[in-house]
Design an enzyme around this catalytic site. Structure first.
Site, PDB file in Angstrom:
ATOM      1  N   THR A 258      -9.769   5.473  15.928  1.00  0.00           N
ATOM      2  CA  THR A 258      -8.347   5.509  15.607  1.00  0.00           C
ATOM      3  C   THR A 258      -8.061   6.338  14.346  1.00  0.00           C
ATOM      4  O   THR A 258      -8.844   6.356  13.403  1.00  0.00           O
ATOM      5  CB  THR A 258      -7.796   4.088  15.418  1.00  0.00           C
ATOM      6  OG1 THR A 258      -8.661   3.360  14.538  1.00  0.00           O
ATOM      7  CG2 THR A 258      -7.717   3.369  16.741  1.00  0.00           C
TER       8      THR A 258
ATOM      9  N   ASN B  28     -12.082   3.079   0.240  1.00  0.00           N
ATOM     10  CA  ASN B  28     -11.316   2.735   1.430  1.00  0.00           C
ATOM     11  C   ASN B  28     -10.007   3.514   1.463  1.00  0.00           C
ATOM     12  O   ASN B  28      -9.996   4.707   1.179  1.00  0.00           O
ATOM     13  CB  ASN B  28     -11.115   1.210   1.501  1.00  0.00           C
ATOM     14  CG  ASN B  28     -10.942   0.717   2.923  1.00  0.00           C
ATOM     15  OD1 ASN B  28      -9.991   1.054   3.601  1.00  0.00           O
ATOM     16  ND2 ASN B  28     -11.881  -0.091   3.383  1.00  0.00           N
ATOM     17  N   TRP B  29      -8.900   2.854   1.797  1.00  0.00           N
ATOM     18  CA  TRP B  29      -7.632   3.571   2.023  1.00  0.00           C
ATOM     19  C   TRP B  29      -6.998   4.064   0.723  1.00  0.00           C
ATOM     20  O   TRP B  29      -6.148   4.967   0.768  1.00  0.00           O
ATOM     21  CB  TRP B  29      -6.633   2.665   2.749  1.00  0.00           C
ATOM     22  CG  TRP B  29      -6.251   1.450   1.963  1.00  0.00           C
ATOM     23  CD1 TRP B  29      -6.833   0.221   2.032  1.00  0.00           C
ATOM     24  CD2 TRP B  29      -5.240   1.357   0.954  1.00  0.00           C
ATOM     25  NE1 TRP B  29      -6.249  -0.633   1.135  1.00  0.00           N
ATOM     26  CE2 TRP B  29      -5.270   0.047   0.456  1.00  0.00           C
ATOM     27  CE3 TRP B  29      -4.319   2.263   0.429  1.00  0.00           C
ATOM     28  CZ2 TRP B  29      -4.410  -0.406  -0.551  1.00  0.00           C
ATOM     29  CZ3 TRP B  29      -3.461   1.825  -0.580  1.00  0.00           C
ATOM     30  CH2 TRP B  29      -3.506   0.509  -1.055  1.00  0.00           C
TER      31      TRP B  29
ATOM     32  N   ASP C 176     -19.120   0.627  10.763  1.00  0.00           N
ATOM     33  CA  ASP C 176     -17.707   0.791  10.408  1.00  0.00           C
ATOM     34  C   ASP C 176     -17.544   1.750   9.233  1.00  0.00           C
ATOM     35  O   ASP C 176     -16.686   1.559   8.370  1.00  0.00           O
ATOM     36  CB  ASP C 176     -17.077  -0.574  10.075  1.00  0.00           C
ATOM     37  CG  ASP C 176     -15.572  -0.491   9.844  1.00  0.00           C
ATOM     38  OD1 ASP C 176     -14.933   0.413  10.409  1.00  0.00           O
ATOM     39  OD2 ASP C 176     -15.038  -1.313   9.083  1.00  0.00           O
TER      40      ASP C 176
ATOM     41  N   HIS D 177      -8.357 -15.931   5.698  1.00  0.00           N
ATOM     42  CA  HIS D 177      -8.228 -17.045   4.754  1.00  0.00           C
ATOM     43  C   HIS D 177      -9.355 -17.098   3.719  1.00  0.00           C
ATOM     44  O   HIS D 177      -9.347 -17.990   2.868  1.00  0.00           O
ATOM     45  CB  HIS D 177      -8.162 -18.370   5.515  1.00  0.00           C
ATOM     46  CG  HIS D 177      -6.888 -18.552   6.285  1.00  0.00           C
ATOM     47  ND1 HIS D 177      -5.721 -18.966   5.699  1.00  0.00           N
ATOM     48  CD2 HIS D 177      -6.603 -18.346   7.595  1.00  0.00           C
ATOM     49  CE1 HIS D 177      -4.763 -19.030   6.617  1.00  0.00           C
ATOM     50  NE2 HIS D 177      -5.269 -18.646   7.770  1.00  0.00           N
TER      51      HIS D 177
ATOM     52  N   ARG E 261       1.846   2.255   4.534  1.00  0.00           N
ATOM     53  CA  ARG E 261       1.503   3.123   3.400  1.00  0.00           C
ATOM     54  C   ARG E 261       2.576   4.129   3.035  1.00  0.00           C
ATOM     55  O   ARG E 261       2.425   4.845   2.067  1.00  0.00           O
ATOM     56  CB  ARG E 261       0.172   3.836   3.690  1.00  0.00           C
ATOM     57  CG  ARG E 261      -0.960   2.852   3.717  1.00  0.00           C
ATOM     58  CD  ARG E 261      -2.354   3.441   3.859  1.00  0.00           C
ATOM     59  NE  ARG E 261      -3.183   2.344   4.292  1.00  0.00           N
ATOM     60  CZ  ARG E 261      -3.437   2.042   5.564  1.00  0.00           C
ATOM     61  NH1 ARG E 261      -2.984   2.824   6.527  1.00  0.00           N
ATOM     62  NH2 ARG E 261      -4.152   0.995   5.873  1.00  0.00           N
TER      63      ARG E 261
ATOM     64  N   CYS F 191     -11.838 -17.406  11.022  1.00  0.00           N
ATOM     65  CA  CYS F 191     -10.754 -17.581  10.052  1.00  0.00           C
ATOM     66  C   CYS F 191     -10.962 -16.831   8.743  1.00  0.00           C
ATOM     67  O   CYS F 191      -9.992 -16.558   8.021  1.00  0.00           O
ATOM     68  CB  CYS F 191     -10.579 -19.068   9.713  1.00  0.00           C
ATOM     69  SG  CYS F 191     -10.633 -20.188  11.124  1.00  0.00           S
TER      70      CYS F 191
ATOM     71  N   GLY G 195      -6.581  -0.217  15.188  1.00  0.00           N
ATOM     72  CA  GLY G 195      -6.909  -1.306  16.111  1.00  0.00           C
ATOM     73  C   GLY G 195      -8.289  -1.258  16.710  1.00  0.00           C
ATOM     74  O   GLY G 195      -8.584  -1.996  17.650  1.00  0.00           O
TER      75      GLY G 195
ATOM     76  N   GLU H 212       0.829  -1.200   0.000  1.00  0.00           N
ATOM     77  CA  GLU H 212       0.000   0.000   0.000  1.00  0.00           C
ATOM     78  C   GLU H 212       0.867   1.255   0.000  1.00  0.00           C
ATOM     79  O   GLU H 212       0.368   2.365   0.137  1.00  0.00           O
ATOM     80  CB  GLU H 212      -0.925  -0.020   1.216  1.00  0.00           C
ATOM     81  CG  GLU H 212      -1.855  -1.232   1.234  1.00  0.00           C
ATOM     82  CD  GLU H 212      -2.822  -1.257   2.413  1.00  0.00           C
ATOM     83  OE1 GLU H 212      -2.801  -0.295   3.218  1.00  0.00           O
ATOM     84  OE2 GLU H 212      -3.584  -2.226   2.532  1.00  0.00           O
TER      85      GLU H 212
END
Length: 717
Positions: free
Chosen positions: A227, A382-383, A292, A611, A105, A607, A169, A53
């Site tokens: 955060t 997003n980012w 979120d 995954h 980043r 998971c 976090g 990134e």
């Protein structure tokens, strides 16, 4: 150095090039007429193999590039020769404290007299100052509590000798803050917390005292969230630092703040005095966050002629996760306009009187019992950084269209080393409604490059990508827009209409923001490559399909410049054969349908974020349908005891029982057996059946009355 970050010239010395973070370069050597002569000048392969990134920085003929696990490389910007490499030796077991992998980043640069500094935030929470010439460590400070659920993935910023760094976090239960350190000594100068702490104790600032009334319950026990894990911008004229804050912890507002309240300063754009960290103003993008929908996405400053009279207004712009594009007066935070830039159904509009979104009834999944919403927690953006071309007047947005099914977690209790969202994100996998199942497959997952007019608040043009994952954006005065894709393409588009003018095919995803710089009269384009991130980890097959046994996810820096010969067209990706994709056959496993279903539920909740949903891996970390004999034999030791902790796979002995691990293992064996059957060559009779079915399907397309069933895909209600 401050002047360089205000007027970078031919360099790229900051994350967004300059303090305004527009990611626009005035260079014109590469333009619409000659971009088809762009070719690879050189590349550099890094030793890491996770998501890239990183935005490279270029100053004084050197490129500074960060990689996963917070490595830093200095390269000759002309040739790619390695000058030095710094490895912060991050313990890979810290991966359990992250949501989305060990990304980084970018770095930050500063000059103090003859001394050049490179600053990097390490994944485990350190801020490290390096000598720009040698890579020698000058100082290092721990910016977060050790062994807690904090990470650093964002790039620092430097303002007047102060290094600014945030952290991430919130999913795992932390309290957000941003901190300033002296660039030369590493001394902490100030810290700004984004959410209040225990109301029974004095708050750290008057801004937090004012925010307490917007919270209820015992939020501080879960951290609260908020955060500052990515976006920042700075206005030297106003001396204001702008930060974007993140989601609540937990996500579910009924758990986090059961008595209601907007929960300041979650999901907000906040202006801070960088001299002392004092609060100046805020605008909350998503009050009462339940989904979120962070405001940590790219912030950029601009001067816009909003009245079409030649006068300009200093604005700050953002396209956050929630799907609305915001234009604010950056002097005082006044909302000037906000319109939906993406497909959304959680809110109808932004009330310009209150400045708040008007929620649709479907948005409150605590009331509905479960809702299919656009966007998903991955966000409508997003980012991946946007870009703004002042001459064209357009913002170029890496847009995403992906829905999410939110169900309240009625059995929520805070658990160490797990996402504490208060939301059952995997309810869609077990929902009997076929519309929800259909809506969450690849058929309607889309990625876009969208050109947005921030004055008229409308979409001017849009390029659709075959997969939802797509990359950051660069805009240039050559009237070009550069962007990569999750399938490994890197493309140049006409800034005025989105026509694709050039392309290059890599062997891994191109998600990071590209840059451009000039040396010796030659203009270069540079971008990093490497698959990963939350979306590509969790959503199946978002990257290019490679043979599982040979794919390495190479992390590289690609640097292009104009060549004498016209660049060849990108080579088409050859489709993989079933033989390429065939896994080793897992051992036999005797299990009932009920046991397999329970194993599936345990897998999805413990998971799948790494995954892959339905155990379909994204070619980034192991696809568990392809486990070898040794991994099957050691499955309990790996999953519970952390046998492969040195690779980032910690043990889940605190959250799972051995019997539950056995159920997960059984489900994965079942998924292996299903894949083996799917990939076996068809028999003669199976081929006959297939062609009969195919013919009937085609007849159904030609004669709709033959079709068995139709579905209503209007999900906007």
């Amino acid at each position: 150095m401050t002047e360089t970050l205000i007027n970078p010239g031919d360099e790229w010395p900051g994350y967004g090039r300059d303090y305004a973070e527009q990611r626009f370069s005035p260079q014109t050597q590469i333009d619409r007429d000659n971009v088809d002569h762009l070719g690879l000048a050189w590349s550099f392969t890094f030793p890491t193999h996770r998501v890239m990134e990183s935005t490279p920085l270029m100053h004084d003929g050197k490129l500074f590039v960060t990689t996963p696990w917070s490595h830093v490389f200095a390269l000759d910007a002309r040739s790619g020769k390695s000058l030095w490499h710094f490895n912060p030796e991050v313990d890979k077991s810290h991966l359990i404290n992250s949501c989305c992998g060990p990304a980084n980043r970018g770095a930050a640069l500063w000059q103090d007299g003859d001394n050049g500094y490179v600053f990097v935030g390490s994944f485990d929470g350190r801020l490290i100052a390096l000598n720009a010439d040698s890579g020698e460590v000058l100082w290092s400070v721990q910016t977060v509590p050790e062994n807690k659920h904090y990470t650093i993935t964002g790039a620092p910023r430097v303002i007047d000798g102060k290094v600014i760094i945030g952290n991430g976090g919130a999913e795992l239960g932390v309290r957000g803050y941003i901190t300033a350190y002296d660039a030369v000594s590493g001394e902490q100068l100030w810290r700004f917390y984004t959410v209040p702490g225990d109301p029974a104790k004095p708050q750290e600032s008057q801004a937090l005292e004012d925010a307490v009334a917007s919270w209820t319950g015992e939020w501080w026990k879960f951290g609260g969230g908020g955060t500052v894990w990515d976006a920042m911008a700075y206005d030297p004229a106003l001396n204001l630092l702008y930060i974007g804050t993140g989601n609540g912890s937990p996500w579910n507002r009924n758990i986090r703040s059961p008595g209601g309240g907007d929960n300041l300063y979650l999901n907000s754009i906040v202006a801070i005095n960088p001299d002392n960290g004092d609060y100046v103003w805020h605008y909350q993008v998503t009050p009462k966050d339940n989904w979120d929908y962070t405001a940590t996405q790219h912030l950029m400053l601009a001067e816009l002629d909003l009245n079409n009279d030649g006068s300009t207004t200093p604005v700050i712009m953002q396209a956050p996760k929630n799907g609305f594009f915001y234009v604010l007066d950056r002097r005082d935070g006044t909302l000037l306009s906000a319109e939906a830039y993406a497909h959304i159904n959680w809110a109808s509009h932004i009330d310009m009187v209150t400045g708040k979104p008007v929620e649709n009834p479907i948005a409150d999944y605590n009331e509905t019992g479960g809702s299919l919403l656009w966007p998903a927690p991955f966000g409508a953006h997003n980012w991946q950084p946007m870009a703004f071309n002042p001459s064209a007047g357009l913002v170029y947005i890496p847009e995403q269209r992906v829905p999410g099914h939110y169900t309240p977690d009625d059995k929520f209790s805070f658990t160490q080393h797990r996402w504490n969202t208060g939301v059952d994100l995997w309810g869609m996998r077990f929902n009997p409604n076929p519309l929800i199942a259909k809506a969450t497959n690849d058929a309607i997952l889309r990625g876009y490059l969208s050109a947005w007019d921030p004055v008229t608040q409308r979409k001017v043009w849009q390029v659709e990508h075959p997969k939802v994952s797509n990359g950051g954006v660069l805009a240039t005065a050559g009237q070009l827009v550069f962007q990569g894709t999750g399938e490994g393409g890197f493309y140049a588009y006409d800034a005025s209409n989105g026509e694709r003018l050039w392309g290059y095919q890599t062997d891994s995803a191109v998600l990071a923001g590209p840059i451009t710089y000039s040396l010796d009269g030659e203009q270069y384009i540079a971008v990093t490559q490497g698959s990963g991130g939350s979306l590509m980890l969790a959503v199946s097959d978002q990257g290019r399909a490679y043979p599982k046994k040979s794919y390495q996810n190479p992390n590289r820096l690609l640097v292009f410049k104009l060549q004498e010969q016209k660049a060849p067209a990108p080579v088409a990706i050859a489709p993989l054969t079933n033989e390429d994709l065939m896994p080793p056959t897992a051992p036999a496993w005797e299990a009932s349908e009920a046991q397999i279903l329970e194993g599936e539920k345990l897998y999805e909740r413990n998971c799948a974020t790494c995954h892959g949903i339905a155990a379909i891996g994204g070619n980034i970390i192991p696809d568990l349908r392809y486990m070898d004999e040794v991994t099957h034999r050691e499955f309990q030791a790996i999953a519970l005891a952390g046998l492969r902790q040195h690779k980032g796979m910690v043990g889940f002995y605190q959250t799972l029982q051995p019997t539950e691990v056995d159920l997960i293992h059984g489900y994965l064996i079942e998924r292996n057996h299903q894949l083996v059957e799917e990939l076996k060559p068809m028999t003669f009779w199976q081929q006959c059946y297939y062609w009969i079915w195919y013919g009937l399907a085609k007849l159904g397309e030609a004669f709709p009355w033959l079709a068995n069933a139709t579905y209503d895909f209007n999900m906007t209600q």
